[in-house]
Design a protein around this motif. Structure first.
Motif, mmCIF file in Angstrom:
data_model
loop_
_atom_site.group_PDB
_atom_site.id
_atom_site.type_symbol
_atom_site.label_atom_id
_atom_site.label_comp_id
_atom_site.label_asym_id
_atom_site.label_seq_id
_atom_site.Cartn_x
_atom_site.Cartn_y
_atom_site.Cartn_z
ATOM 1 N N LEU A 1 0.808 -1.314 0.118
ATOM 2 C CA LEU A 1 -0.028 0.023 -0.059
ATOM 3 C C LEU A 1 0.759 1.163 0.150
ATOM 4 O O LEU A 1 0.450 2.146 -0.704
ATOM 5 C CB LEU A 1 -0.814 -0.073 1.374
ATOM 6 C CG LEU A 1 -2.122 -1.000 1.277
ATOM 7 C CD1 LEU A 1 -2.695 -1.051 2.594
ATOM 8 C CD2 LEU A 1 -3.117 -0.633 0.067
ATOM 9 N N LEU A 2 1.748 1.313 0.949
ATOM 10 C CA LEU A 2 2.738 2.245 0.926
ATOM 11 C C LEU A 2 3.333 2.802 -0.664
ATOM 12 O O LEU A 2 3.668 3.832 -0.861
ATOM 13 C CB LEU A 2 3.633 2.232 1.972
ATOM 14 C CG LEU A 2 3.205 2.434 3.503
ATOM 15 C CD1 LEU A 2 4.332 1.867 4.404
ATOM 16 C CD2 LEU A 2 2.445 3.677 3.757
ATOM 17 N N THR B 1 2.213 2.205 -2.945
ATOM 18 C CA THR B 1 1.484 3.012 -4.080
ATOM 19 C C THR B 1 1.304 4.494 -4.053
ATOM 20 O O THR B 1 0.961 5.308 -5.017
ATOM 21 C CB THR B 1 -0.001 2.529 -4.003
ATOM 22 O OG1 THR B 1 -0.579 2.737 -2.664
ATOM 23 C CG2 THR B 1 -0.140 0.928 -4.200
ATOM 24 N N ALA B 2 1.804 4.993 -3.143
ATOM 25 C CA ALA B 2 1.896 6.490 -2.942
ATOM 26 C C ALA B 2 3.314 7.143 -2.650
ATOM 27 O O ALA B 2 3.351 8.259 -2.753
ATOM 28 C CB ALA B 2 0.849 6.596 -1.463
ATOM 29 N N SER C 1 6.052 12.813 -0.222
ATOM 30 C CA SER C 1 4.986 11.842 -0.287
ATOM 31 C C SER C 1 4.809 11.156 1.005
ATOM 32 O O SER C 1 3.514 10.702 1.255
ATOM 33 C CB SER C 1 5.825 10.761 -1.204
ATOM 34 O OG SER C 1 6.777 10.046 -1.131
ATOM 35 N N TYR D 1 2.688 13.308 2.720
ATOM 36 C CA TYR D 1 1.358 13.311 2.288
ATOM 37 C C TYR D 1 0.433 12.068 2.496
ATOM 38 O O TYR D 1 -0.741 12.126 3.068
ATOM 39 C CB TYR D 1 1.508 13.065 0.625
ATOM 40 C CG TYR D 1 0.205 13.328 -0.099
ATOM 41 C CD1 TYR D 1 -0.606 14.616 -0.275
ATOM 42 C CD2 TYR D 1 -0.553 12.218 -0.939
ATOM 43 C CE1 TYR D 1 -1.569 14.637 -0.927
ATOM 44 C CE2 TYR D 1 -1.481 12.455 -1.750
ATOM 45 C CZ TYR D 1 -2.149 13.431 -1.822
ATOM 46 O OH TYR D 1 -3.315 14.021 -2.325
ATOM 47 N N ILE D 2 1.021 10.783 2.636
ATOM 48 C CA ILE D 2 0.415 9.655 3.308
ATOM 49 C C ILE D 2 0.287 9.953 4.734
ATOM 50 O O ILE D 2 -0.920 9.558 5.106
ATOM 51 C CB ILE D 2 1.624 8.388 3.120
ATOM 52 C CG1 ILE D 2 1.873 8.088 1.713
ATOM 53 C CG2 ILE D 2 1.157 7.416 4.032
ATOM 54 C CD1 ILE D 2 3.111 7.179 1.640
ATOM 55 N N MET E 1 -3.584 11.545 3.156
ATOM 56 C CA MET E 1 -4.415 10.551 2.683
ATOM 57 C C MET E 1 -5.230 10.041 3.711
ATOM 58 O O MET E 1 -4.792 9.732 4.798
ATOM 59 C CB MET E 1 -3.473 9.484 1.812
ATOM 60 C CG MET E 1 -2.731 9.896 0.882
ATOM 61 S SD MET E 1 -1.669 8.862 0.132
ATOM 62 C CE MET E 1 -2.779 7.618 -0.656
ATOM 63 N N SER E 2 -6.370 9.731 3.166
ATOM 64 C CA SER E 2 -7.333 8.974 4.035
ATOM 65 C C SER E 2 -6.863 7.517 4.409
ATOM 66 O O SER E 2 -5.997 6.704 3.676
ATOM 67 C CB SER E 2 -8.711 8.785 3.425
ATOM 68 O OG SER E 2 -8.719 7.977 2.493
ATOM 69 N N ALA E 3 -6.967 7.158 5.987
ATOM 70 C CA ALA E 3 -6.187 6.167 6.154
ATOM 71 C C ALA E 3 -4.723 6.001 6.086
ATOM 72 O O ALA E 3 -3.904 4.989 6.460
ATOM 73 C CB ALA E 3 -6.981 4.756 5.706
ATOM 74 N N GLY E 4 -3.915 7.036 5.693
ATOM 75 C CA GLY E 4 -2.727 6.985 5.225
ATOM 76 C C GLY E 4 -1.783 6.982 6.744
ATOM 77 O O GLY E 4 -0.853 5.974 6.564
ATOM 78 N N VAL F 1 -2.122 3.117 7.809
ATOM 79 C CA VAL F 1 -1.108 2.143 7.053
ATOM 80 C C VAL F 1 0.134 2.180 7.491
ATOM 81 O O VAL F 1 1.019 1.404 7.570
ATOM 82 C CB VAL F 1 -1.385 2.347 5.453
ATOM 83 C CG1 VAL F 1 -0.388 1.607 4.778
ATOM 84 C CG2 VAL F 1 -2.810 1.717 5.093
ATOM 85 N N ARG G 1 0.340 22.968 2.126
ATOM 86 C CA ARG G 1 -0.023 23.862 1.233
ATOM 87 C C ARG G 1 0.504 23.575 -0.328
ATOM 88 O O ARG G 1 0.221 24.290 -1.262
ATOM 89 C CB ARG G 1 0.492 25.237 1.610
ATOM 90 C CG ARG G 1 -0.016 25.686 2.918
ATOM 91 C CD ARG G 1 0.707 26.961 3.325
ATOM 92 N NE ARG G 1 0.576 27.217 4.633
ATOM 93 C CZ ARG G 1 1.289 28.227 5.515
ATOM 94 N NH1 ARG G 1 2.145 28.717 4.822
ATOM 95 N NH2 ARG G 1 0.905 28.222 6.706
ATOM 96 N N GLY G 2 1.583 22.415 -0.291
ATOM 97 C CA GLY G 2 2.131 22.121 -1.700
ATOM 98 C C GLY G 2 3.656 22.178 -1.386
ATOM 99 O O GLY G 2 4.154 23.357 -1.216
ATOM 100 N N GLN H 1 -9.046 6.681 -2.248
ATOM 101 C CA GLN H 1 -9.007 7.838 -1.619
ATOM 102 C C GLN H 1 -10.149 8.912 -2.147
ATOM 103 O O GLN H 1 -10.536 8.801 -3.371
ATOM 104 C CB GLN H 1 -7.880 8.698 -2.202
ATOM 105 C CG GLN H 1 -6.473 8.248 -1.571
ATOM 106 C CD GLN H 1 -6.104 8.266 -0.359
ATOM 107 O OE1 GLN H 1 -6.474 9.451 0.513
ATOM 108 N NE2 GLN H 1 -5.748 7.307 0.641
ATOM 109 N N TYR I 1 1.290 15.934 -3.569
ATOM 110 C CA TYR I 1 1.976 16.763 -2.655
ATOM 111 C C TYR I 1 2.761 18.044 -3.440
ATOM 112 O O TYR I 1 3.378 18.589 -2.642
ATOM 113 C CB TYR I 1 3.019 15.974 -1.950
ATOM 114 C CG TYR I 1 3.679 14.690 -2.803
ATOM 115 C CD1 TYR I 1 4.775 14.845 -3.307
ATOM 116 C CD2 TYR I 1 2.909 13.520 -2.588
ATOM 117 C CE1 TYR I 1 5.152 13.818 -4.152
ATOM 118 C CE2 TYR I 1 3.441 12.501 -3.359
ATOM 119 C CZ TYR I 1 4.856 12.598 -4.328
ATOM 120 O OH TYR I 1 5.075 11.682 -4.814
#
Lengths: 586, 207
Positions: free
Chosen positions: A52-53, A55-56, A67, A70-71, A75-78, A81, A371-372, B72, B110
């Motif tokens: 799963l990790l 994939t992101a 990243s 972000y996880i 991310m939801s449920a990031g 996981v 914020r990016g 997501q 991100y």
């Protein structure tokens, strides 16, 4: 069911299931046997969360941290996981120790199970490899510095050191290739190795069965299913619950600030390598590899040799204690060293301070990253952030004279005005009350140049002409100056009137002053971003102080920083100080 | 070992009783046949129930967050019209379609990239108004180009053809070219650029 009959006819799966589940366990099912299965169950968690990790996660020096951030945060449920994977890794190490301990104590390494023992040791090596490689992947401060230390130790090995290090790092320096290589090891090489060794390990186990403790009634036989499976599952579920709790408690896994090669981060490895880390403190650097490489090698060598050293057929514990003793001693020593490492860090206030600073920076990095993150990565993002770069530059250049908050020299050792309240009412009130206060200009060459507006002068004759400033007037002056600090001109206010009347006998307002020879600074825009910027660049430009304020005779005056700082850096400091004054949202 | 295996084989062949009553594989050191210790049926049932339920719980606890992680929730990207400044109105000739790049800040997971090319649009001026259509073919997303002598648009991938005003004329495209809202601000053409689902008959915004 016809379908299953057909399937069984073509595959023979029932025989296989029978073989797998009805494995006899002479001496009966036991809690002692659960550790192998617990490891396998936890490995499943690691595999699922790991994929799963994948994939992101993006393994490059500019994207890895972002990243993972972000996880972890977006991310939801990031965080679930990531938390399960992080704490699952720790559980693997603990369970490994349990499994190794149990099989060693029960004598399960003895003839005819030597090969099984070796495969198990190989799996242990792979698991530690997972731990070492996985630690780097977030490319945060902790992982970066710990790995740097680890690969440098590898580099200090005689003969093969430099070669090994370069192979791991993917060149001379840490970067994209280091991450890609560790990633490839972590998600491909080590998993394939684990799959192969685990298959062999389980096959050997099936061939030879469990090793019941000496004196067990081997006439009592359980089947693997359901009793032992139930015990295994009970442990597996308990571990899952603990992992879930830890993930929840820490909201995922810790993520430090992005890896910064120029920082002074106090690198520490994960807790299971702390003993080795602590041991390194006791050896001179020249022979570090003897400890760092030698101890694990010696320990591994002894484990490999155990079936040949302890050759007797008896699995009774007592006569074998002498063979197990070295393991026990190493175990105790590790506990002691780990404890000593933790407690020495706990006692070290500079370590606590460094950690606190690192945590602050990590939190700031996450705030900004949400914020990016710019394409040139999180480190560039931080370098362009006034609230990160500002205080860092202040600490480096300004803090040798100025205090601000907890930065700067010890109280009383500062030689320039304390900037903690600079631009705020408190600062203005203090300068009106006592400009020669040690916190203000009392330790600068400007001492004695400005009179107090609230205390009569020491000279009796002069004191006769002194009138204390009226509270209402003082408030107006303070309001005017604070408005300047907020970048407002505040034209036509009562404060402006008083300042233009009383202060311009020395000070400048819009460049106008009654005394051109006075060194007092410009008050229009005082403490605003532009004023601070001009002051840092060159205090004698006339925009803040007149050129004469930089005279050599005024020993200890503030220098200009235009040649030490880039224009961008000066702007960053000024922006940060100004935001501090105006309480601007970060 | 071979002795054990052969014994096991004979045992399998000759003993038809269910597994839980089957005597264990003889221990190599035991001289007498081992005791058969059948578990109490109620106890065995409890254990098998626990194993089934426990495995289900274990799998669910792992797969639920896994599913949540993979699927997501879509963010608010593309909701509401966001206008991008494309070109000055004067730069666009009357009638003839011209392709322009859409540039803007791109938030890709991100990474936030400023002033990035986000896509392309076809603009056609009609006096003081401008018609805008995305250059993405509604069929499978290839880039639509202008046909010879400005007779219409065509997709180079699967030969879909569109008229100059974007109407589908021939080929596999399920709908006409996707139009975009435009406005003129301070003499500049601004386009509400977004993406639409491909391969379906109705125009469906996706971001």
């Amino acid at each position: 069911m016809k379908l299953f009959d057909w399937l069984d006819d073509r595959t023979g799966y029932r025989d296989f299931m029978h073989e797998a589940l009805d494995e006899p366990i002479p001496g009966g099912a036991r809690w002692a046997y659960v550790w192998g299965s617990a490891l396998t169950l936890t490995l499943i968690i690691q595999a699922v969360t790991g994929v799963l990790l994948m994939t992101a996660y993006a393994p490059s020096a500019t994207t890895a941290w972002s990243s993972v951030m972000y996880i972890q945060h977006q991310m939801s449920a990031g965080w679930v996981v990531r938390g399960l994977h992080h704490f699952g890794a720790q559980a693997m190490v603990v369970l490994l120790a349990m499994h190794l301990g149990q099989t060693a104590i029960y004598g399960a390494y003895k003839k005819p199970r030597e090969m099984n023992w070796f495969f198990g040791l190989g799996l242990m090596g792979l698991t530690l490899g997972f731990a070492l490689t996985g630690y780097l992947l977030p490319w945060d401060q902790k992982g970066y510095w710990a790995t740097k230390v680890a690969t440098n130790i590898a580099g200090s090995l005689p003969l093969i050191g430099a070669w090994t290090q370069e192979l791991l790092v993917g060149g001379a320096d840490y970067g994209h290739l280091t991450l890609s290589r560790f990633y490839a090891l972590h998600v491909a090489v080590l998993p394939i190795g684990t799959l192969v060794l685990l298959t062999l390990h389980i096959a050997m186990f099936r061939r030879h069965g469990v090793t019941p403790p000496a004196g067990a009634n081997t006439k009592h036989v359980d089947r693997f299913y359901p009793k032992q499976v139930a015990l295994d599952l009970a442990i597996g579920l308990s571990i899952f619950i603990i992992l879930g709790y830890l993930s929840y408690r820490f909201h995922g896994a810790p993520l430090d600030g992005p890896a910064d090669p120029a920082s002074d981060y106090p690198a520490r490895p994960e807790w299971y390598f702390l003993a080795l880390f602590e041991a390194l403190k006791f050896v001179p650097g020249r022979i570090e590899w003897v400890v760092a490489g030698g101890i694990p090698l010696l320990l591994g060598g002894y484990l490999v040799a155990m079936p040949f050293i302890d050759r007797g057929p008896s699995t009774a514990l007592r006569p074998r204690l002498k063979y197990l003793a070295p393991l026990g001693i190493v175990g105790l020593l590790s506990v002691g060293l780990t404890y000593s490492s933790i407690s020495s860090d706990k006692k070290d206030p500079s370590f606590a301070k460094a950690i606190e600073r690192a945590e602050k920076q990590a939190a700031r990095a996450v705030t900004l990253a949400k914020r990016g993150v710019p394409p040139d990565g999180p480190l560039a993002m931080l370098a362009r952030d006034p609230h990160t770069a500002g205080p860092a530059l202040f600490e480096k250049l300004c803090a040798s004279c100025h205090r601000m908050g907890d930065m700067g020299p010890e109280k009383g050792k500062d030689t320039a005005p304390d900037l903690t309240d600079f631009g705020r009412a408190a600062w203005v009130i203090r300068v009106l009350d006592n400009p020669d206060d040690p916190m203000m200009f009392g330790r600068t060459p400007f001492k004695g140049m400005m009179p107090s507006f609230t205390r009569p002068p020491a000279d009796k004759e002069e004191a006769e002409y002194f009138t204390k400033i009226k509270p209402a007037d003082q408030k107006a002056v303070v309001d005017f100056l604070v408005a300047q600090a907020h970048g407002k001109a505040d034209k036509g206010s009562k404060g402006e009137e008083i300042v233009s009347l009383r202060c311009t006998s020395c000070h400048r307002v819009d460049g106008e002053t009654d005394d051109d020879e006075s060194l007092a600074p410009e008050l229009r825009g005082w403490a605003s971003r532009a004023w601070i910027e001009a002051q840092i660049r060159n205090p004698g430009s006339g925009k803040t102080y007149p050129a004469e304020a930089m005279d050599d005779k005024l020993e200890g005056h503030m220098p200009g920083f235009a040649d030490q700082l880039s224009d961008d850096q000066i702007k960053l400091i000024a922006q940060w100080m100004s935001d501090r004054i105006t309480d601007a949202p970060k | 070992m071979t002795k054990q295996e052969s014994e096991e084989a004979t045992e399998k062949a000759t003993d038809p009783s269910p597994p839980d009553e089957t005597p264990a594989r003889p221990d190599a050191t035991a001289s007498e046949p081992p005791e058969a210790l059948p578990e109490e049926p109620s106890r065995r049932r409890a254990l098998t129930t626990f194993v089934s339920a426990g495995s289900a719980v274990y799998a669910a606890a792992l797969l639920l967050p896994a599913y949540r992680f993979i699927d997501q929730p879509r963010g608010a990207i593309g909701q509401g019209a966001h206008f991008f400044r494309i070109a000055p109105l004067e730069a666009l000739p009357e009638g003839k379609p011209v392709a322009f790049k859409v540039r803007g800040d791109q938030q890709d997971a991100y990474t936030l990239t400023r002033n990035q090319t986000l896509g392309a649009v076809w603009l056609q001026r009609q006096g003081q108004t401008v018609r805008a259509m995305t250059a993405e073919c509604p069929h499978l997303g290839c880039a639509i180009s202008l046909g010879p002598e400005n007779t219409g648009f065509r997709c180079p991938c699967h030969t879909s053809r569109f008229s100059l005003d974007g109407q589908s004329e021939s080929g596999p495209s399920p709908r006409s070219m996707d139009t975009l809202d435009t406005r003129i601000k301070d003499g500049w053409i601004e386009v509400a650029f977004s993406r639409f689902r491909q391969g379906v008959v109705t125009k469906e915004k996706i971001g």
